[in-house]
Design an enzyme around this catalytic site. Sequence first.
Site, short mmCIF file in Angstrom:
data_model
loop_
_atom_site.label_atom_id
_atom_site.label_comp_id
_atom_site.label_asym_id
_atom_site.label_seq_id
_atom_site.Cartn_x
_atom_site.Cartn_y
_atom_site.Cartn_z
N LYS A 78 0.86 -1.17 0.00
CA LYS A 78 0.00 0.00 0.00
C LYS A 78 0.90 1.23 0.00
O LYS A 78 1.63 1.47 0.95
CB LYS A 78 -0.91 -0.01 1.22
CG LYS A 78 -1.83 -1.25 1.26
CD LYS A 78 -2.54 -1.37 2.59
CE LYS A 78 -3.36 -2.65 2.65
NZ LYS A 78 -3.98 -2.86 3.98
N LYS A 82 21.10 -4.75 -6.66
CA LYS A 82 19.82 -5.34 -7.07
C LYS A 82 18.91 -4.22 -7.52
O LYS A 82 18.75 -3.26 -6.77
CB LYS A 82 19.22 -6.10 -5.89
CG LYS A 82 17.79 -6.59 -6.09
CD LYS A 82 17.22 -7.14 -4.80
CE LYS A 82 15.77 -7.53 -4.96
NZ LYS A 82 15.17 -8.00 -3.68
#
Length: 319
Positions: free
Chosen positions: A208, A242
């Site tokens: 969210k 990453k």
Amino acid sequence: MKAVAHFPNSTGSFPATRLRRNRADEWTRRLVAENSLSCDDLIWPVFLKEGSGTHEAITAMPGQVRVSLSELPDHVGRAVELGIPAIALFPATPAQRKDSEGSHALDAENLICRAARLLKATFPNLGLIGDVALDPYTDHGHDGVLRQGRVANDETLQVLAAQAVVQAQAGIDTLAPSDMMDGRIGALRSALDLAGFSDALGSAATLKGDKRTYQMDPANSDEALREVALDLQEGADMVMVKPGMPYLDIIQRVKATFAVPTFAYQVSGEYSMLKAAINQGWLDPDTVILEALMAFKRAGCNGILTYFALEAATRLRRG
């Protein structure tokens, strides 16, 4: 007019110098190769799922599956047979075990801990890497605990430190925090040392909001070096970039600047993109898989987390 490239350290020019002479035979290509790729460079990510007898295909990642503990030894045994030195474990947490505090991350009987104990008993020499972050365990999908709608950095550090100790006690060899909280490496290092562990490495469906307030801006490479410097100062033994392929320049800068063990994660999007093209017949797997992984080595990586690990290891052993 012909353009001419000038290299200050050049030792000759055409026609006296013909670089293809060093490419003419297999043995000369091996002798002059600047980088090499082997099974020792590969780390295989493994997805875990609760239940028994589960071997669930991941639709968005053809060839990848989620496995339950009953299937795990056979699944991982393929990597061991190929000589892959380590795997990274990623558990899928059932919705009923998620909460706003990510408390299941601290349960010694959670999925990753049970998997670690099982794998250490079955393959004691296989390296196990565990992700330290709360997003698999929170019902809001963020990497930390929320206070008044924002991730509370310092409170999250306490939870991450406890999570790291729980994983280490279960048999995880290397902890790879992906949460991006400020000070996390120091907090984990202190907690692990206090618990007697003196060696360690520094979900979208439920998310969210977004993570831009604490995750790095991908446009900033100088900032990436500052993040790495802080992690090393706090006690990280290794560093990881990453995602991998879009950040080869960052990998190269990190390696050149710090000269520490440096790893990359060839994430699911990179894998799925190449796999889709391979499955359509647009790319040759025998060429593109190893060439993509070699790009990481050329940039300076000591190792690569890749979903292609089994395929790459099979091709490398085949020669």
